[in-house]
Design a protein around this motif. Structure first.
Motif, short mmCIF file in Angstrom:
data_model
loop_
_atom_site.label_atom_id
_atom_site.label_comp_id
_atom_site.label_asym_id
_atom_site.label_seq_id
_atom_site.Cartn_x
_atom_site.Cartn_y
_atom_site.Cartn_z
N ALA A 140 13.69 35.42 -25.43
CA ALA A 140 13.44 36.40 -24.36
C ALA A 140 14.69 36.68 -23.54
CB ALA A 140 12.31 35.91 -23.46
N MET A 141 15.45 35.62 -23.21
CA MET A 141 16.63 35.82 -22.36
C MET A 141 17.69 36.65 -23.07
SD MET A 141 16.89 31.91 -20.95
CE MET A 141 16.46 31.21 -22.55
N GLY A 142 18.05 36.24 -24.29
CA GLY A 142 19.08 36.96 -25.01
C GLY A 142 18.67 38.37 -25.38
N THR A 143 17.41 38.55 -25.77
CA THR A 143 16.95 39.86 -26.20
C THR A 143 16.84 40.83 -25.03
OG1 THR A 143 15.77 38.85 -28.05
CG2 THR A 143 15.12 41.09 -27.43
N THR A 144 16.39 40.34 -23.88
CA THR A 144 16.29 41.24 -22.72
C THR A 144 17.67 41.71 -22.27
OG1 THR A 144 15.00 41.56 -20.69
CG2 THR A 144 16.40 39.64 -20.74
N LEU A 145 18.69 40.87 -22.44
CA LEU A 145 20.05 41.28 -22.06
C LEU A 145 20.62 42.30 -23.04
CD1 LEU A 145 21.49 37.81 -20.94
CD2 LEU A 145 21.01 39.77 -19.48
N VAL A 146 20.19 42.24 -24.30
CA VAL A 146 20.65 43.23 -25.28
C VAL A 146 19.95 44.56 -25.07
CG1 VAL A 146 20.67 43.83 -27.74
CG2 VAL A 146 21.31 41.53 -27.01
N THR A 147 18.63 44.52 -24.90
CA THR A 147 17.86 45.76 -24.81
C THR A 147 17.87 46.36 -23.41
OG1 THR A 147 15.80 44.58 -24.28
CG2 THR A 147 16.31 44.93 -26.62
N GLY A 148 18.13 45.52 -22.39
CA GLY A 148 18.09 46.00 -21.01
C GLY A 148 16.69 46.26 -20.51
N THR A 149 15.68 45.76 -21.24
CA THR A 149 14.29 45.95 -20.84
C THR A 149 13.55 44.61 -20.85
OG1 THR A 149 13.64 46.36 -23.14
CG2 THR A 149 14.22 48.28 -21.81
N PRO A 150 12.46 44.49 -20.08
CA PRO A 150 11.69 43.24 -20.10
C PRO A 150 11.10 42.98 -21.48
CG PRO A 150 11.10 44.60 -18.20
CD PRO A 150 11.94 45.45 -19.11
N VAL A 151 10.97 41.71 -21.84
CA VAL A 151 10.43 41.36 -23.16
C VAL A 151 9.70 40.03 -23.07
CG1 VAL A 151 12.57 40.23 -23.89
CG2 VAL A 151 11.00 41.11 -25.61
N GLN A 152 8.61 39.91 -23.84
CA GLN A 152 7.87 38.66 -23.97
C GLN A 152 7.91 38.25 -25.43
OE1 GLN A 152 3.94 38.76 -22.28
NE2 GLN A 152 3.86 36.53 -22.08
N ILE A 153 8.27 37.00 -25.71
CA ILE A 153 8.42 36.53 -27.08
C ILE A 153 7.62 35.24 -27.23
CG2 ILE A 153 10.06 35.59 -28.75
CD1 ILE A 153 12.06 37.65 -27.77
N HIS A 154 6.80 35.20 -28.27
CA HIS A 154 5.87 34.10 -28.45
C HIS A 154 6.08 33.44 -29.81
CE1 HIS A 154 2.25 31.80 -27.83
NE2 HIS A 154 1.69 32.27 -28.94
N SER A 155 6.20 32.14 -29.78
CA SER A 155 6.18 31.32 -30.98
C SER A 155 7.15 31.83 -32.06
CB SER A 155 4.75 31.26 -31.52
OG SER A 155 4.66 30.42 -32.64
N ALA A 156 6.62 32.17 -33.23
CA ALA A 156 7.47 32.54 -34.36
C ALA A 156 8.09 33.91 -34.23
CB ALA A 156 6.66 32.44 -35.66
N GLU A 157 7.94 34.56 -33.11
CA GLU A 157 8.77 35.74 -32.85
C GLU A 157 10.22 35.31 -32.58
OE1 GLU A 157 5.94 39.27 -31.20
OE2 GLU A 157 6.51 37.73 -29.73
N HIS A 158 10.42 34.04 -32.18
CA HIS A 158 11.77 33.49 -32.15
C HIS A 158 12.28 33.42 -33.59
CE1 HIS A 158 10.14 31.84 -28.32
NE2 HIS A 158 11.40 31.98 -27.89
N LEU A 159 13.49 33.83 -33.82
CA LEU A 159 14.02 33.74 -35.18
C LEU A 159 14.19 32.30 -35.62
CD1 LEU A 159 15.22 35.17 -37.68
CD2 LEU A 159 17.46 34.97 -36.56
N VAL A 160 14.74 31.46 -34.74
CA VAL A 160 15.02 30.06 -35.07
C VAL A 160 13.74 29.24 -34.97
CG1 VAL A 160 16.37 28.03 -34.42
CG2 VAL A 160 17.42 30.31 -34.34
#
Length: 487
Positions: A140-160
């Motif tokens: 969520a932290m890294g992706t929101t900084l790339v997209t510039g928009t709020p984001v919620q990421i759950h479980s296996a939506e994390h790549l790692v």
């Protein structure tokens, strides 16, 4: 929320679905369920950056010895207590950790329940570690900084895969002056703590910080403007440290809110060069000489009991009280006023910017469109007025000039801002005249609208005169009338 699959209500069931999608997509298998577009694009960016699904812990950007100094200098440092109260209290403080990163995704602050913090330590979700997408993949932290928009990421939506037992929500925070990213605010916790409201809570906290930053910016702008308004001569503008126009003269070729590059030689839109002079808290821009055109001359009559008037290039126009109030306020704020600010000064909280815009339109039609300009509203003429002349006389200590111009500012006005200026001028006038102790000045002031009914002025004037002075009887009579009225 962008979904390419039917989202189960139960967080654990949702996590099982996401793990199937994660495995199928990375294996290249055809699958009916697809990741959300924001997740798919993040996976693509992460894989292109060389992040593997079985990657080890995130990199350490800096150790504890540097952390305190870096945090002290970060623009979000002052808001950490407010965020702690908002986010941790808002979630009950049990299952979530609050995380604040810098613009590179490095965790600067991590706070929460000790149990959740211990779980975070096991996966290196710790202060000083880097969580940019290029370092640790989709989060969520890294992706929101790339997209510039709020984001919620759950479980296996994390790549790692290490982070498939976690859920997180983050939003970016921007500098309201420059629009640049400052960092991210995040709530992270175990799978069972997932809730759609977490993203809304994080977004509300981020907007709250940006609003606080914006109010501080506006307050700083106002201080800078007041300190440097006298520099707004023809072709000049005041800029923030980031190059945003705070106030400008009409000939400057720029308008408040416009952003100007302050690196290297600066040229206006028409190619004309301009000079930038560093000031304490910003810059002064000066347009080239060719831009300066002949300005109209405006003379304002605002003091005393007569009808207020404006004379433009020798043509006199009587003013309504409302138009006189507006021109008085604009003359006192040469850097200009927005419709909202002008409405507040005129009418207080009941002020209506739309009404102000209508009145400005009427003033411009009556006096000429080059006398009062817009964006913001400001006098674009060479202005002189009895009000400004009186203020200058008071500042210079010229008692004769003070008495010659003594009068109440728009005595019928009920505007709070006009009343405040009127009261301040009257207090300065009284102090100057009473302090001088000059019988002639006292008598002349006692015969102005400002001093006619002032008991102290009348008594001081009477007491300073000889017993056979020609004006003493007149003063005695006026004092007697005023005292009888008080009784």
């Amino acid at each position: 929320m962008d979904t390419s699959y039917d989202t189960p209500v139960d967080p654990l069931e949702h996590a099982r679905l996401l793990k199937r999608v994660h495995a199928a997509v990375l294996a290249g298998d055809r699958t009916r369920q697809k990741p959300r577009s924001v997740i798919f694009e993040s996976w693509r960016r992460s894989l292109d950056a060389g992040v593997a699904p079985d990657l080890g812990p995130p990199p350490v950007a800096f150790d504890d010895s540097r952390l305190d100094d870096i945090r002290r200098q970060h623009p979000l440092a002052r808001w950490v207590p407010m965020l702690r109260q908002t986010l941790l209290d808002g979630t009950g403080g049990t299952d979530q950790v609050m995380i604040i990163t810098d613009v590179d995704g490095t965790i600067l602050w991590r706070e929460g329940h000790p149990r959740t913090c211990r779980d975070a330590d096991r996966v290196h979700l710790a202060e000083g570690t880097g969580w940019a997408e290029t370092a640790i993949g989709t989060n969520a932290m890294g992706t929101t900084l790339v997209t510039g928009t709020p984001v919620q990421i759950h479980s296996a939506e994390h790549l790692v895969r290490t982070y498939h037992s976690w859920t997180c929500a983050a939003c970016p925070v921007r500098d309201p002056d420059t629009g640049a990213l400052l960092g991210a605010i995040d709530l992270s916790g175990p799978l069972r703590s997932m809730h759609p409201a977490l993203l809304a809570l994080v977004v509300a906290a981020g907007r709250m910080v940006e609003n606080e930053l914006r109010w501080r910016q506006l307050a700083s702008d106002e201080v800078f403007r007041q300190r440097n308004e006298h520099r707004l001569a023809q072709g000049a503008a005041l800029l923030s440290p980031g190059g945003r126009v705070i106030a400008s003269a009409p000939e400057a070729g720029v308008v408040p809110g416009q952003r100007i590059g302050i690196d290297g030689a600066f040229r206006l839109d028409d190619g004309e060069p301009a000079e930038l002079e560093p000031l304490d808290g910003g810059y002064l821009l000066r347009a080239g000489r060719r831009r300066v055109r002949q300005r109209p001359r405006l003379s304002l009559e605002l003091l005393g009991e007569g009808v207020p008037a404006a004379t433009v290039d020798g043509v006199r126009h009587e003013l309504s009280l409302r138009h006189a109030e507006i021109l008085a306020l604009l003359s006192l704020h040469p850097g200009g006023l927005s419709a909202e600010r002008l409405a507040l000064l005129l009418h207080g909280e009941r002020g209506n910017p739309t009404t102000v815009r209508v009145e400005i339109h009427r003033i411009r039609n009556a006096l000429g469109r080059h006398v009062v300009e817009t964006r913001p509203y400001r006098i674009a003429a060479n202005v002189d007025s009895d009000l400004l002349a009186l203020r200058e006389a008071l500042d210079s200590g010229d008692d004769e000039a003070v008495i010659d111009r003594a009068g109440l500012l728009l005595p019928d006005s009920e505007s709070a801002a006009i009343r405040a200026e009127r009261d301040e001028l009257l207090a300065s006038l009284r102090d100057r005249v009473l302090g001088a102790g000059n019988p002639e000045l006292l008598w002349r002031f006692a015969n102005t609208g400002a001093g006619r009914d002032d008991l102290e002025v009348l008594e001081r004037a009477r007491d300073s005169m000889a017993a056979d002075a020609p004006y003493r009887n007149a003063l005695e009579t006026r004092l007697r009338w005023l005292l009888e009225e008080d009784d």
